[in-house]
Design an enzyme around this catalytic site. Sequence first.
Site, PDB file in Angstrom:
ATOM      1  CG  ASP A  12       7.255   3.774  51.773  1.00 55.64           C
ATOM      2  OD1 ASP A  12       7.853   3.402  52.821  1.00 55.64           O
ATOM      3  OD2 ASP A  12       6.884   4.950  51.597  1.00 55.64           O
ATOM      4  CG  ASP A  17       4.228   6.830  51.291  1.00 53.89           C
ATOM      5  OD1 ASP A  17       4.273   6.477  52.482  1.00 53.89           O
ATOM      6  OD2 ASP A  17       5.228   6.994  50.590  1.00 53.89           O
ATOM      7  CG  ASN A  41       5.802   3.229  55.371  1.00 52.80           C
ATOM      8  OD1 ASN A  41       6.539   3.549  56.310  1.00 52.80           O
ATOM      9  ND2 ASN A  41       5.358   4.103  54.487  1.00 52.80           N
ATOM     10  CB  THR A 125       7.261   9.775  49.648  1.00 51.71           C
ATOM     11  OG1 THR A 125       6.356   8.853  48.989  1.00 51.71           O
ATOM     12  CG2 THR A 125       7.069  11.164  49.066  1.00 51.71           C
ATOM     13  CG  PHE A 166      11.472   3.700  57.611  1.00 50.43           C
ATOM     14  CD1 PHE A 166      10.933   3.636  56.334  1.00 50.43           C
ATOM     15  CD2 PHE A 166      11.579   2.529  58.336  1.00 50.43           C
ATOM     16  CE1 PHE A 166      10.503   2.425  55.793  1.00 50.43           C
ATOM     17  CE2 PHE A 166      11.147   1.310  57.805  1.00 50.43           C
ATOM     18  CZ  PHE A 166      10.615   1.261  56.539  1.00 50.43           C
ATOM     19  CG  ASN A 167      11.459   6.997  53.398  1.00 50.80           C
ATOM     20  OD1 ASN A 167      10.849   5.936  53.606  1.00 50.80           O
ATOM     21  ND2 ASN A 167      10.844   8.150  53.203  1.00 50.80           N
ATOM     22  CG  HIS A 240       7.019  12.006  57.741  1.00 47.44           C
ATOM     23  ND1 HIS A 240       7.878  12.596  58.651  1.00 47.44           N
ATOM     24  CD2 HIS A 240       6.443  10.962  58.389  1.00 47.44           C
ATOM     25  CE1 HIS A 240       7.821  11.932  59.797  1.00 47.44           C
ATOM     26  NE2 HIS A 240       6.959  10.944  59.675  1.00 47.44           N
ATOM     27  CG  ASP A 241       5.720  10.312  52.569  1.00 48.31           C
ATOM     28  OD1 ASP A 241       5.265   9.160  52.618  1.00 48.31           O
ATOM     29  OD2 ASP A 241       6.881  10.590  52.937  1.00 48.31           O
TER      30      ASP A 241
END
Length: 311
Positions: A12, A17, A41, A125, A166-167, A240-241
């Site tokens: 996303d 990402d 996102n 992700t 969030f995810n 993060h991703d």
Amino acid sequence: MITPRPVILDLDPGHDDAVNILLALASPELRVLGLTTVFGNVGLERTTRNALITRQIARSDVPVYAGADRPLVQGRISAEAVHGESGLDGPHLPIPTRGTEDEHAAAFIIRTVRAHPSEVTLVPTGPLTNVALAFRLAPDIIPMVREVVWMGGSTDTGNWTPAAEFNALADPHAAHVVFGSGVPLTMIGLNASHQAIAHPARVELFRELGTPTGAFVADLLAFFAEHHLERYGWDGGALHDPLTVAYLLRPDLFRVQPMHVQIDLSGGPSHGRTVADVWHVTGQAPTAQVMTRVDADGFFELLRDRIATYR
Ligand code: RIB
Ligand code: CA
């Protein structure tokens, strides 16, 4: 020569990402079979456009497949507050010159896993909607998937509610489907990704490459830092991703532990929480390998070295 590991990135984009796409496409250890996009996102039209843009910056011909534009059950949430209206605010964004394939992301996942049984690693992700749809449409592929390596969830606090990341929160029902499927699953949650902060000195690693892609990454990270400074008081964004692809490339940089993880679907204050049994108090069998430790310096060195290969 080791045979490259086939992967599908489900994304996303989103700043982190996009960096994950660039890392994967610069890593000969992997064979990126496709990029699949999902709402998250920002809305699906923009996450898909951002995947096309990032592919173009990477000068790759990897196919892109658009997927779900909303969660399985609940209403859609999004994170423009973090990623900006475009979903990739910060750097100059080229106009994509090539579009997506016609096939739906879930159909592509099903077709590809069936064509390469026990070989394909899914690397989502974003919200797990595309993966859950594929598993529901074609349960036969679940034992054929080599592994799912997901950035999402957390063994401690959330970032969208006090309890939910969030995810996971964006589609907790999809996460419930995937975590309950029995697929080999590695979860890289906030408890790990908050160890990988792109401090200014780390952003400079990319800026000083003096290349267009290095500048693109540095501009992404500089914008991404703004939200983290405002929300957490940190001087950099949590990257993060890219921990997902980095884990596939260099598992020695990380520690993972087996845990039973279930998704809170209660609709209450902990709705969307990945409830991780860190201390095995339930005695229930593990449902995931959960990342607990990150060698941040080693991760950023790996990422820099791969971004440096773009000319
Ligand atoms: O909570 C962080 C996750 O949500 C990252 O994957 C970010 O890109 C967003 O999708
Ligand atoms: Ca993401």
